[in-house]
Design a protein around this motif. Structure first.
Motif, short mmCIF file in Angstrom:
data_model
loop_
_atom_site.label_atom_id
_atom_site.label_comp_id
_atom_site.label_asym_id
_atom_site.label_seq_id
_atom_site.Cartn_x
_atom_site.Cartn_y
_atom_site.Cartn_z
N ARG A 1 0.85 -1.21 0.00
CA ARG A 1 0.00 0.00 0.00
C ARG A 1 0.88 1.25 0.00
N LEU A 2 1.94 1.22 0.80
CA LEU A 2 2.84 2.39 0.85
C LEU A 2 3.50 2.62 -0.50
N TYR A 3 3.89 1.54 -1.14
CA TYR A 3 4.51 1.68 -2.46
C TYR A 3 3.51 2.28 -3.46
N GLY A 4 2.27 1.82 -3.39
CA GLY A 4 1.23 2.36 -4.26
C GLY A 4 1.04 3.86 -4.04
N TYR A 5 1.01 4.27 -2.79
CA TYR A 5 0.84 5.71 -2.48
C TYR A 5 2.08 6.49 -2.91
N ALA A 6 3.26 5.87 -2.72
CA ALA A 6 4.50 6.53 -3.14
C ALA A 6 4.53 6.69 -4.66
N MET A 7 4.02 5.71 -5.39
CA MET A 7 3.95 5.83 -6.85
C MET A 7 3.04 7.00 -7.25
N HIS A 8 1.97 7.14 -6.51
CA HIS A 8 1.06 8.26 -6.78
C HIS A 8 1.75 9.60 -6.49
N LEU A 9 2.53 9.66 -5.41
CA LEU A 9 3.18 10.92 -5.04
C LEU A 9 4.36 11.25 -5.95
N CYS A 10 5.17 10.22 -6.27
CA CYS A 10 6.44 10.46 -6.97
C CYS A 10 6.35 10.30 -8.48
N LYS A 11 5.41 9.54 -8.94
CA LYS A 11 5.19 9.31 -10.39
C LYS A 11 6.23 8.41 -11.05
N ASN A 12 7.20 7.91 -10.31
CA ASN A 12 8.12 6.94 -10.92
C ASN A 12 8.61 5.96 -9.86
N GLY A 13 8.97 4.76 -10.33
CA GLY A 13 9.29 3.67 -9.43
C GLY A 13 10.52 3.90 -8.57
N GLU A 14 11.54 4.54 -9.16
CA GLU A 14 12.79 4.74 -8.43
C GLU A 14 12.59 5.68 -7.24
N ASP A 15 11.96 6.83 -7.50
CA ASP A 15 11.71 7.78 -6.41
C ASP A 15 10.73 7.19 -5.39
N ALA A 16 9.76 6.41 -5.90
CA ALA A 16 8.79 5.80 -5.00
C ALA A 16 9.49 4.83 -4.05
N SER A 17 10.42 4.03 -4.57
CA SER A 17 11.15 3.08 -3.72
C SER A 17 11.98 3.83 -2.68
N ASP A 18 12.61 4.94 -3.09
CA ASP A 18 13.38 5.75 -2.14
C ASP A 18 12.48 6.30 -1.04
N LEU A 19 11.30 6.78 -1.45
CA LEU A 19 10.38 7.36 -0.47
C LEU A 19 9.91 6.30 0.52
N VAL A 20 9.64 5.10 0.03
CA VAL A 20 9.20 4.02 0.93
C VAL A 20 10.30 3.72 1.95
N GLN A 21 11.54 3.63 1.48
CA GLN A 21 12.63 3.33 2.40
C GLN A 21 12.82 4.47 3.42
N ASP A 22 12.74 5.71 2.96
CA ASP A 22 12.84 6.85 3.90
C ASP A 22 11.71 6.82 4.92
N THR A 23 10.54 6.40 4.44
CA THR A 23 9.38 6.32 5.35
C THR A 23 9.64 5.31 6.46
N TYR A 24 10.16 4.14 6.09
CA TYR A 24 10.45 3.11 7.12
C TYR A 24 11.57 3.59 8.05
N LEU A 25 12.56 4.28 7.52
CA LEU A 25 13.63 4.80 8.38
C LEU A 25 13.06 5.82 9.37
N ASN A 26 12.18 6.71 8.89
CA ASN A 26 11.57 7.70 9.78
C ASN A 26 10.62 7.04 10.78
N ALA A 27 9.95 5.97 10.33
CA ALA A 27 9.06 5.24 11.25
C ALA A 27 9.87 4.62 12.39
N LEU A 28 11.03 4.10 12.05
CA LEU A 28 11.90 3.51 13.09
C LEU A 28 12.34 4.57 14.09
#
Lengths: 185, 73
Positions: free
Chosen positions: A19-46
Protein backbone atom coordinates in the motif's frame (compact mmCIF):
# COMPACT_ATOMS: atom_id res chain seq x y z
CA UNK A 1 18.10 -10.15 20.51
CA UNK A 2 14.94 -8.28 19.51
CA UNK A 3 12.26 -7.55 22.06
CA UNK A 4 8.77 -8.99 21.65
CA UNK A 5 7.45 -5.45 21.11
CA UNK A 6 9.97 -4.87 18.37
CA UNK A 7 9.02 -8.08 16.56
CA UNK A 8 5.32 -7.16 16.68
CA UNK A 9 6.16 -3.62 15.50
CA UNK A 10 8.05 -4.96 12.49
CA UNK A 11 5.18 -7.28 11.59
CA UNK A 12 2.61 -4.50 11.88
CA UNK A 13 4.54 -2.04 9.71
CA UNK A 14 5.80 -4.51 7.12
CA UNK A 15 2.32 -5.66 6.09
CA UNK A 16 1.63 -2.16 4.67
CA UNK A 17 4.55 -2.24 2.23
CA UNK A 18 2.48 -2.73 -0.95
CA UNK A 19 0.00 0.00 0.00
CA UNK A 20 2.84 2.39 0.85
CA UNK A 21 4.51 1.68 -2.46
CA UNK A 22 1.23 2.36 -4.26
CA UNK A 23 0.84 5.71 -2.48
CA UNK A 24 4.50 6.53 -3.14
CA UNK A 25 3.95 5.83 -6.85
CA UNK A 26 1.06 8.26 -6.78
CA UNK A 27 3.18 10.92 -5.04
CA UNK A 28 6.44 10.46 -6.97
CA UNK A 29 5.19 9.31 -10.39
CA UNK A 30 8.12 6.94 -10.92
CA UNK A 31 9.29 3.67 -9.43
CA UNK A 32 12.79 4.74 -8.43
CA UNK A 33 11.71 7.78 -6.41
CA UNK A 34 8.79 5.80 -5.00
CA UNK A 35 11.15 3.08 -3.72
CA UNK A 36 13.38 5.75 -2.14
CA UNK A 37 10.38 7.36 -0.47
CA UNK A 38 9.20 4.02 0.93
CA UNK A 39 12.63 3.33 2.40
CA UNK A 40 12.84 6.85 3.90
CA UNK A 41 9.38 6.32 5.35
CA UNK A 42 10.45 3.11 7.12
CA UNK A 43 13.63 4.80 8.38
CA UNK A 44 11.57 7.70 9.78
CA UNK A 45 9.06 5.24 11.25
CA UNK A 46 11.90 3.51 13.09
CA UNK A 47 13.07 6.86 14.48
CA UNK A 48 9.53 7.49 15.77
CA UNK A 49 8.88 3.91 16.88
CA UNK A 50 8.24 4.91 20.50
CA UNK A 51 5.37 7.16 19.40
CA UNK A 52 3.50 4.17 17.96
CA UNK A 53 1.23 2.10 20.18
CA UNK A 54 1.26 -1.56 19.22
CA UNK A 55 -2.07 -2.83 17.93
CA UNK A 56 -3.33 0.61 16.84
CA UNK A 57 -3.59 1.97 13.31
CA UNK A 58 -0.19 1.30 11.71
CA UNK A 59 -1.53 2.08 8.23
CA UNK A 60 -2.65 5.63 9.01
CA UNK A 61 0.51 6.22 11.06
CA UNK A 62 2.81 5.11 8.22
CA UNK A 63 0.89 7.04 5.56
CA UNK A 64 1.17 10.17 7.71
CA UNK A 65 4.93 9.65 7.97
CA UNK A 66 5.18 9.05 4.22
CA UNK A 67 3.26 12.19 3.38
CA UNK A 68 5.36 14.31 5.76
CA UNK A 69 8.56 12.77 4.42
CA UNK A 70 7.46 13.56 0.87
CA UNK A 71 6.49 17.15 1.70
CA UNK A 72 9.80 17.72 3.48
CA UNK A 73 11.65 16.46 0.41
CA UNK A 74 9.71 18.82 -1.80
CA UNK A 75 10.36 21.75 0.54
CA UNK A 76 14.06 20.98 0.49
CA UNK A 77 13.97 21.02 -3.28
CA UNK A 78 12.18 24.41 -3.05
CA UNK A 79 9.30 23.16 -5.11
CA UNK A 80 5.70 23.76 -4.28
CA UNK A 81 3.15 21.00 -4.85
CA UNK A 82 1.40 21.86 -8.09
CA UNK A 83 -2.24 21.90 -8.99
CA UNK A 84 -3.99 23.59 -6.08
CA UNK A 85 -7.66 23.92 -6.87
CA UNK A 86 -8.76 27.27 -8.11
CA UNK A 87 -12.09 28.93 -8.53
CA UNK A 88 -12.75 27.02 -11.77
CA UNK A 89 -13.04 23.77 -9.82
CA UNK A 90 -15.47 25.33 -7.38
CA UNK A 91 -17.48 26.69 -10.29
CA UNK A 92 -17.34 23.40 -12.20
CA UNK A 93 -18.57 21.30 -9.29
CA UNK A 94 -21.32 23.81 -8.49
CA UNK A 95 -22.56 23.69 -12.08
CA UNK A 96 -22.26 19.90 -12.24
CA UNK A 97 -24.29 19.41 -9.09
CA UNK A 98 -26.87 21.89 -10.30
CA UNK A 99 -27.20 20.03 -13.64
CA UNK A 100 -27.48 16.68 -11.91
CA UNK A 101 -30.26 18.02 -9.72
CA UNK A 102 -32.17 19.25 -12.76
CA UNK A 103 -31.67 16.46 -15.23
CA UNK A 104 -29.99 13.52 -13.55
CA UNK A 105 -26.93 11.81 -15.07
CA UNK A 106 -26.39 12.28 -18.78
CA UNK A 107 -27.56 9.10 -20.60
CA UNK A 108 -24.52 9.32 -22.88
CA UNK A 109 -22.39 8.57 -19.85
CA UNK A 110 -23.16 4.87 -20.43
CA UNK A 111 -19.78 4.91 -22.19
CA UNK A 112 -18.19 5.00 -18.73
CA UNK A 113 -18.79 1.26 -18.59
CA UNK A 114 -15.68 0.58 -20.65
CA UNK A 115 -12.96 2.47 -18.84
CA UNK A 116 -9.31 1.87 -19.62
CA UNK A 117 -6.39 2.15 -17.24
CA UNK A 118 -5.07 5.08 -19.29
CA UNK A 119 -8.40 6.92 -18.96
CA UNK A 120 -8.38 6.54 -15.20
CA UNK A 121 -4.72 7.54 -14.89
CA UNK A 122 -5.24 10.65 -17.03
CA UNK A 123 -8.37 11.70 -15.17
CA UNK A 124 -6.66 11.31 -11.81
CA UNK A 125 -3.69 13.35 -13.01
CA UNK A 126 -6.09 16.11 -13.99
CA UNK A 127 -7.56 16.35 -10.50
CA UNK A 128 -6.07 19.13 -8.34
CA UNK A 129 -3.74 17.75 -5.64
CA UNK A 130 -6.04 18.11 -2.67
CA UNK A 131 -8.90 16.27 -4.40
CA UNK A 132 -6.56 13.64 -5.86
CA UNK A 133 -4.91 12.80 -2.54
CA UNK A 134 -8.21 12.47 -0.75
CA UNK A 135 -9.88 10.35 -3.44
CA UNK A 136 -6.87 8.02 -3.71
CA UNK A 137 -6.59 7.54 0.05
CA UNK A 138 -10.30 6.69 0.19
CA UNK A 139 -11.04 4.85 -3.05
CA UNK A 140 -7.73 3.11 -3.72
CA UNK A 141 -6.17 2.73 -0.27
CA UNK A 142 -9.47 2.18 1.53
CA UNK A 143 -8.87 4.51 4.48
CA UNK A 144 -11.76 5.83 6.59
CA UNK A 145 -12.61 9.54 6.60
CA UNK A 146 -11.12 9.77 10.10
CA UNK A 147 -7.83 8.18 8.99
CA UNK A 148 -7.62 10.48 5.95
CA UNK A 149 -8.21 13.49 8.20
CA UNK A 150 -5.25 12.35 10.31
CA UNK A 151 -2.99 11.63 7.32
CA UNK A 152 -3.72 14.93 5.56
CA UNK A 153 -4.12 16.94 8.78
CA UNK A 154 -7.46 18.43 7.73
CA UNK A 155 -10.94 18.38 9.31
CA UNK A 156 -13.11 15.33 8.62
CA UNK A 157 -15.79 17.53 7.01
CA UNK A 158 -13.21 18.72 4.49
CA UNK A 159 -12.29 15.09 3.72
CA UNK A 160 -15.92 14.27 3.04
CA UNK A 161 -16.43 17.32 0.85
CA UNK A 162 -13.23 16.69 -1.15
CA UNK A 163 -14.20 13.08 -1.78
CA UNK A 164 -17.64 14.03 -3.02
CA UNK A 165 -16.33 16.78 -5.28
CA UNK A 166 -13.29 14.83 -6.40
CA UNK A 167 -15.39 11.87 -7.53
CA UNK A 168 -17.79 14.16 -9.36
CA UNK A 169 -14.96 15.92 -11.20
CA UNK A 170 -13.41 12.54 -12.06
CA UNK A 171 -16.69 11.21 -13.41
CA UNK A 172 -17.29 14.28 -15.55
CA UNK A 173 -13.75 14.34 -16.94
CA UNK A 174 -14.09 10.68 -17.94
CA UNK A 175 -17.54 11.25 -19.40
CA UNK A 176 -16.33 14.22 -21.48
CA UNK A 177 -13.37 12.32 -22.92
CA UNK A 178 -15.32 9.16 -23.59
CA UNK A 179 -18.10 11.12 -25.21
CA UNK A 180 -15.66 12.90 -27.52
CA UNK A 181 -13.92 9.61 -28.35
CA UNK A 182 -17.26 8.12 -29.30
CA UNK A 183 -18.09 11.08 -31.56
CA UNK A 184 -20.44 12.88 -29.20
CA UNK A 185 -20.68 16.63 -28.95
CA UNK B 1 -34.99 12.34 0.67
CA UNK B 2 -34.05 14.73 -2.15
CA UNK B 3 -31.68 13.75 -4.98
CA UNK B 4 -29.09 16.11 -3.49
CA UNK B 5 -29.26 14.35 -0.13
CA UNK B 6 -29.17 11.00 -1.92
CA UNK B 7 -25.94 11.95 -3.72
CA UNK B 8 -24.27 12.82 -0.42
CA UNK B 9 -25.44 9.57 1.15
CA UNK B 10 -24.31 7.59 -1.91
CA UNK B 11 -20.77 8.89 -1.61
CA UNK B 12 -20.70 8.02 2.08
CA UNK B 13 -22.09 4.56 1.29
CA UNK B 14 -19.42 3.95 -1.36
CA UNK B 15 -16.79 5.09 1.16
CA UNK B 16 -18.17 2.69 3.77
CA UNK B 17 -19.09 5.67 5.95
CA UNK B 18 -22.88 5.84 5.69
CA UNK B 19 -24.55 6.05 9.10
CA UNK B 20 -27.01 3.19 9.67
CA UNK B 21 -30.01 5.50 9.98
CA UNK B 22 -29.42 6.89 6.46
CA UNK B 23 -29.27 3.49 4.76
CA UNK B 24 -33.00 2.78 4.40
CA UNK B 25 -33.94 6.31 3.24
CA UNK B 26 -31.22 6.06 0.59
CA UNK B 27 -32.37 2.65 -0.65
CA UNK B 28 -36.03 3.82 -0.67
CA UNK B 29 -35.05 6.87 -2.72
CA UNK B 30 -33.05 4.83 -5.22
CA UNK B 31 -35.92 2.36 -5.64
CA UNK B 32 -37.94 5.24 -7.02
CA UNK B 33 -35.32 7.41 -8.74
CA UNK B 34 -33.71 6.01 -11.88
CA UNK B 35 -31.36 9.00 -12.19
CA UNK B 36 -29.91 8.39 -8.76
CA UNK B 37 -29.68 4.66 -9.44
CA UNK B 38 -27.64 5.37 -12.56
CA UNK B 39 -25.48 7.96 -10.80
CA UNK B 40 -24.75 5.46 -8.05
CA UNK B 41 -23.89 2.74 -10.55
CA UNK B 42 -21.48 5.00 -12.44
CA UNK B 43 -19.78 6.34 -9.33
CA UNK B 44 -19.33 2.89 -7.81
CA UNK B 45 -18.05 1.55 -11.14
CA UNK B 46 -15.40 4.29 -11.40
CA UNK B 47 -14.27 3.60 -7.84
CA UNK B 48 -13.98 -0.15 -8.43
CA UNK B 49 -12.12 0.35 -11.70
CA UNK B 50 -9.75 2.87 -10.12
CA UNK B 51 -8.98 0.51 -7.24
CA UNK B 52 -8.33 -2.39 -9.64
CA UNK B 53 -5.96 -0.30 -11.74
CA UNK B 54 -4.07 1.50 -9.00
CA UNK B 55 -3.09 -1.24 -6.60
CA UNK B 56 0.62 -1.98 -6.69
CA UNK B 57 2.90 -4.71 -5.44
CA UNK B 58 6.25 -3.51 -4.12
CA UNK B 59 9.17 -4.74 -6.28
CA UNK B 60 11.17 -7.60 -4.75
CA UNK B 61 14.29 -5.38 -4.41
CA UNK B 62 12.28 -2.92 -2.33
CA UNK B 63 10.89 -5.73 -0.16
CA UNK B 64 14.47 -6.88 0.48
CA UNK B 65 15.68 -3.34 1.21
CA UNK B 66 12.87 -2.64 3.70
CA UNK B 67 13.34 -5.99 5.43
CA UNK B 68 17.02 -5.13 5.75
CA UNK B 69 16.24 -1.66 7.20
CA UNK B 70 14.01 -3.25 9.84
CA UNK B 71 16.42 -6.10 10.58
CA UNK B 72 19.47 -3.88 11.02
CA UNK B 73 17.89 -1.10 13.07
Amino acid sequence: MKSKRRKIFEKEVLCHLDRLYGYAMHLCKNGEDASDLVQDTYLNALKSEKQYSIGTNAGAWLFTIMRNTFLNKIRKMSRKPAGMAGEWIEQMTREDISELRKHGPDPSVKCLDNLLKEDIARAIENLPDEFRDTVILCDVQGFSYADIATILDIPIGTVRSRIHRGRLILRNLLADWKNVAMGGS
Amino acid sequence: MTCEDAHLSMHDYISGELAAEHYKPLMDHMDECMNCQEFFRQTAHIQTTMRDFMLYEAPSELQTAVSSILANA
